[in-house]
Design a protein around this motif. Structure first.
Motif, PDB file in Angstrom:
ATOM      1  N   HIS A 115     -68.825 -47.261  -6.075  1.00  0.00           N
ATOM      2  CA  HIS A 115     -70.218 -47.523  -6.451  1.00  0.00           C
ATOM      3  C   HIS A 115     -71.165 -47.208  -5.292  1.00  0.00           C
ATOM      4  N   GLU A 116     -70.805 -47.632  -4.083  1.00  0.00           N
ATOM      5  CA  GLU A 116     -71.637 -47.374  -2.913  1.00  0.00           C
ATOM      6  C   GLU A 116     -71.710 -45.889  -2.595  1.00  0.00           C
ATOM      7  N   LEU A 117     -70.590 -45.174  -2.772  1.00  0.00           N
ATOM      8  CA  LEU A 117     -70.591 -43.723  -2.553  1.00  0.00           C
ATOM      9  C   LEU A 117     -71.487 -43.017  -3.568  1.00  0.00           C
ATOM     10  N   GLY A 118     -71.504 -43.510  -4.803  1.00  0.00           N
ATOM     11  CA  GLY A 118     -72.388 -42.934  -5.817  1.00  0.00           C
ATOM     12  C   GLY A 118     -73.847 -43.137  -5.459  1.00  0.00           C
ATOM     13  N   ILE A 119     -74.181 -44.329  -4.995  1.00  0.00           N
ATOM     14  CA  ILE A 119     -75.558 -44.606  -4.569  1.00  0.00           C
ATOM     15  C   ILE A 119     -75.939 -43.712  -3.399  1.00  0.00           C
ATOM     16  N   LEU A 120     -75.018 -43.547  -2.451  1.00  0.00           N
ATOM     17  CA  LEU A 120     -75.283 -42.694  -1.294  1.00  0.00           C
ATOM     18  C   LEU A 120     -75.506 -41.249  -1.711  1.00  0.00           C
ATOM     19  N   ALA A 121     -74.742 -40.768  -2.692  1.00  0.00           N
ATOM     20  CA  ALA A 121     -74.899 -39.387  -3.168  1.00  0.00           C
ATOM     21  C   ALA A 121     -76.282 -39.188  -3.788  1.00  0.00           C
ATOM     22  N   VAL A 122     -76.734 -40.140  -4.598  1.00  0.00           N
ATOM     23  CA  VAL A 122     -78.071 -40.056  -5.198  1.00  0.00           C
ATOM     24  C   VAL A 122     -79.139 -40.085  -4.114  1.00  0.00           C
ATOM     25  N   ALA A 123     -79.009 -41.019  -3.165  1.00  0.00           N
ATOM     26  CA  ALA A 123     -79.991 -41.144  -2.094  1.00  0.00           C
ATOM     27  C   ALA A 123     -80.024 -39.888  -1.225  1.00  0.00           C
ATOM     28  N   SER A 124     -78.849 -39.286  -0.970  1.00  0.00           N
ATOM     29  CA  SER A 124     -78.788 -38.066  -0.150  1.00  0.00           C
ATOM     30  C   SER A 124     -79.488 -36.895  -0.834  1.00  0.00           C
ATOM     31  N   GLY A 125     -79.257 -36.759  -2.147  1.00  0.00           N
ATOM     32  CA  GLY A 125     -79.927 -35.687  -2.890  1.00  0.00           C
ATOM     33  C   GLY A 125     -81.436 -35.836  -2.856  1.00  0.00           C
ATOM     34  N   CYS A 126     -81.898 -37.061  -3.038  1.00  0.00           N
ATOM     35  CA  CYS A 126     -83.343 -37.313  -2.987  1.00  0.00           C
ATOM     36  C   CYS A 126     -83.889 -37.064  -1.582  1.00  0.00           C
ATOM     37  N   ALA A 127     -83.136 -37.492  -0.564  1.00  0.00           N
ATOM     38  CA  ALA A 127     -83.583 -37.302   0.819  1.00  0.00           C
ATOM     39  C   ALA A 127     -83.700 -35.815   1.154  1.00  0.00           C
ATOM     40  N   PHE A 128     -82.745 -35.003   0.685  1.00  0.00           N
ATOM     41  CA  PHE A 128     -82.808 -33.557   0.931  1.00  0.00           C
ATOM     42  C   PHE A 128     -84.042 -32.947   0.276  1.00  0.00           C
ATOM     43  N   LEU A 147     -82.920 -48.519  -5.528  1.00  0.00           N
ATOM     44  CA  LEU A 147     -81.508 -48.535  -5.163  1.00  0.00           C
ATOM     45  C   LEU A 147     -81.127 -49.735  -4.296  1.00  0.00           C
ATOM     46  N   PHE A 148     -82.054 -50.140  -3.401  1.00  0.00           N
ATOM     47  CA  PHE A 148     -81.676 -51.114  -2.379  1.00  0.00           C
ATOM     48  C   PHE A 148     -82.561 -52.362  -2.311  1.00  0.00           C
ATOM     49  N   GLY A 149     -83.741 -52.358  -2.968  1.00  0.00           N
ATOM     50  CA  GLY A 149     -84.676 -53.467  -2.818  1.00  0.00           C
ATOM     51  C   GLY A 149     -85.684 -53.166  -1.719  1.00  0.00           C
ATOM     52  N   LEU A 150     -86.897 -53.693  -1.849  1.00  0.00           N
ATOM     53  CA  LEU A 150     -88.004 -53.298  -0.974  1.00  0.00           C
ATOM     54  C   LEU A 150     -87.774 -53.644   0.486  1.00  0.00           C
ATOM     55  N   ARG A 151     -87.273 -54.844   0.778  1.00  0.00           N
ATOM     56  CA  ARG A 151     -87.133 -55.267   2.171  1.00  0.00           C
ATOM     57  C   ARG A 151     -86.070 -54.457   2.908  1.00  0.00           C
ATOM     58  N   VAL A 152     -85.094 -53.945   2.189  1.00  0.00           N
ATOM     59  CA  VAL A 152     -84.107 -53.049   2.785  1.00  0.00           C
ATOM     60  C   VAL A 152     -84.630 -51.620   2.787  1.00  0.00           C
ATOM     61  N   ALA A 153     -85.358 -51.238   1.735  1.00  0.00           N
ATOM     62  CA  ALA A 153     -85.817 -49.856   1.582  1.00  0.00           C
ATOM     63  C   ALA A 153     -86.764 -49.436   2.701  1.00  0.00           C
ATOM     64  N   GLY A 190     -78.859 -45.362   6.785  1.00  0.00           N
ATOM     65  CA  GLY A 190     -79.794 -44.514   7.524  1.00  0.00           C
ATOM     66  C   GLY A 190     -79.081 -43.368   8.225  1.00  0.00           C
ATOM     67  N   ALA A 191     -77.939 -43.676   8.857  1.00  0.00           N
ATOM     68  CA  ALA A 191     -77.157 -42.636   9.531  1.00  0.00           C
ATOM     69  C   ALA A 191     -76.547 -41.666   8.522  1.00  0.00           C
ATOM     70  N   ALA A 192     -76.084 -42.184   7.385  1.00  0.00           N
ATOM     71  CA  ALA A 192     -75.436 -41.338   6.382  1.00  0.00           C
ATOM     72  C   ALA A 192     -76.408 -40.356   5.732  1.00  0.00           C
ATOM     73  N   LEU A 193     -77.702 -40.719   5.669  1.00  0.00           N
ATOM     74  CA  LEU A 193     -78.690 -39.860   5.023  1.00  0.00           C
ATOM     75  C   LEU A 193     -79.279 -38.819   5.972  1.00  0.00           C
ATOM     76  N   THR A 194     -78.992 -38.937   7.268  1.00  0.00           N
ATOM     77  CA  THR A 194     -79.589 -38.022   8.245  1.00  0.00           C
ATOM     78  C   THR A 194     -79.232 -36.552   8.005  1.00  0.00           C
ATOM     79  N   PRO A 195     -77.959 -36.188   7.735  1.00  0.00           N
ATOM     80  CA  PRO A 195     -77.662 -34.757   7.516  1.00  0.00           C
ATOM     81  C   PRO A 195     -78.458 -34.140   6.368  1.00  0.00           C
ATOM     82  N   ALA A 196     -78.613 -34.864   5.262  1.00  0.00           N
ATOM     83  CA  ALA A 196     -79.376 -34.339   4.127  1.00  0.00           C
ATOM     84  C   ALA A 196     -80.843 -34.151   4.505  1.00  0.00           C
ATOM     85  N   THR A 197     -81.357 -35.075   5.297  1.00  0.00           N
ATOM     86  CA  THR A 197     -82.754 -34.987   5.731  1.00  0.00           C
ATOM     87  C   THR A 197     -82.974 -33.771   6.633  1.00  0.00           C
ATOM     88  N   LEU A 198     -82.071 -33.550   7.568  1.00  0.00           N
ATOM     89  CA  LEU A 198     -82.194 -32.408   8.482  1.00  0.00           C
ATOM     90  C   LEU A 198     -82.084 -31.084   7.725  1.00  0.00           C
TER      91      LEU A 198
END
Length: 243
Positions: A4-17, A41-47, A198-206
Motif C-alpha cells: 500500500h505504501e509503495l502504491g502511494i509512493l508511486a502515485v506521489a512520484s508521478g505527480c512530483a515528476f 495522500l498524507f494529511g495537511l500537517r504531513v503534506a 521526501g527523500a524517495a520523491l527527490t529523483p522524480a522531482t529532479l
C-alpha cells in the motif's frame, strides 16, 4: 514498505515528476498543485513539510540549471524578508487557521492576473520591494507549503523572463525553503515518514526539472508570460476550492 505504501509512493512520484516539469517551464506552480495531492495522500500537517522537502530539490535543480542567468541582488533582497518570516510561519504551522489564509491568497492571485491585463506595462518594482515580497512569501509558504505564484507578478514586472526568471525565482525560494526546514525541525514536524517520503520523491522531482528545462528553451517570451498567467489563475482557483 508495505504494498500500500509503495502504491502511494508511486502515485506521489508521478505527480512530483509532472509538476516539477511544470515548475521548470513556468517558474512556479508545482508546489501549489502538489499540495492538494499530498494532502489527500498524507494529511495537511504531513503534506506541508513533505512538500517543502520536495520543493527543496526542485528549486535547487532549477537554480543550478539556470545558474548563469541569476539576478543575484534580487535573491539577497528577497531572502532578507523571507528567512525570518519563513521561520516564524514554520513554528506557527501546528496551530494556524489555514482555511481563511488560503482563500485570501486565491482571491489575490486571480486579482493579480486581472490587474496585469488592465495594466499591461506595470511600473518596474525597485530592488528593495523584494524584501516585502520575500516576507509575504516566507510566511505564506511556511503555512501553506507553497505560494510561488505570489512572487511571479513581481519578478515579471521587474523584467525577468525565461531562464533569468526561473533561476532567480528558484534561488530566492531556496533560501525560504531552507529556513522552513529548520523551523519544521524545531517544531517536531520532520517525522521519519516525512523524511522518508521526501527523500524517495527527490529523483522524480529532479527528472521533471531537467525535462522542463529542455522545454522552456523552445518557447517565446510572450508564450512564457501567458503560461505564467494561466498558472496564476489555476493556482488561485485551487486555493479557493481548497480553502
Amino acid at each position: 514498505m508495505t504494498v500500500h505504501e509503495l502504491g502511494i509512493l508511486a502515485v506521489a512520484s508521478g505527480c512530483a515528476f509532472a509538476l516539477a516539469m511544470l515548475s521548470a517551464v513556468a517558474g512556479f506552480g508545482g508546489g501549489v498543485l502538489l499540495l492538494p495531492v499530498f494532502t489527500a495522500l498524507f494529511g495537511l500537517r504531513v503534506a506541508v513539510p513533505m512538500l517543502t522537502l520536495t520543493q527543496l530539490s526542485s528549486n535547487a535543480s532549477r537554480m543550478w540549471l539556470n545558474r548563469h542567468h541569476l539576478h543575484r541582488p534580487l535573491v539577497g533582497w528577497f531572502a532578507l524578508g523571507a528567512v525570518p518570516l519563513a521561520i516564524a510561519g514554520g513554528l506557527l504551522l501546528a496551530h494556524a487557521p489555514l482555511g481563511p489564509l488560503k482563500r485570501l491568497l486565491g482571491v489575490f492571485l486571480i486579482g493579480v492576473v486581472i490587474w496585469r491585463r488592465l495594466n499591461p506595462h506595470p511600473r518596474r518594482p525597485g530592488d528593495r520591494t523584494f524584501v516585502a515580497v520575500g516576507a509575504a512569501s516566507g510566511l505564506g509558504s511556511a503555512l501553506l507549503g507553497s505560494v510561488g505564484p505570489l512572487t511571479a507578478p513581481f519578478f515579471l514586472a521587474y523584467g525577468l523572463t525565461r531562464a533569468a526568471y526561473i533561476g532567480t525565482e528558484a534561488a530566492s525560494a531556496l533560501t525560504m525553503h531552507l529556513s522552513k526546514i529548520a523551523a519544521y525541525g524545531a517544531g517536531d514536524l520532520l517525522t521519519r515518514k516525512v523524511l522518508l517520503y521526501g527523500a524517495a520523491l527527490t529523483p522524480a522531482t529532479l527528472a521533471g526539472a531537467w525535462v522542463g528545462k529542455r522545454i522552456v528553451g523552445r518557447i517565446s517570451d510572450r508564450l512564457f508570460v501567458l503560461l505564467v498567467e494561466i498558472g496564476l489563475l489555476a493556482s488561485g482557483a485551487l486555493f479557493l476550492a481548497g480553502g
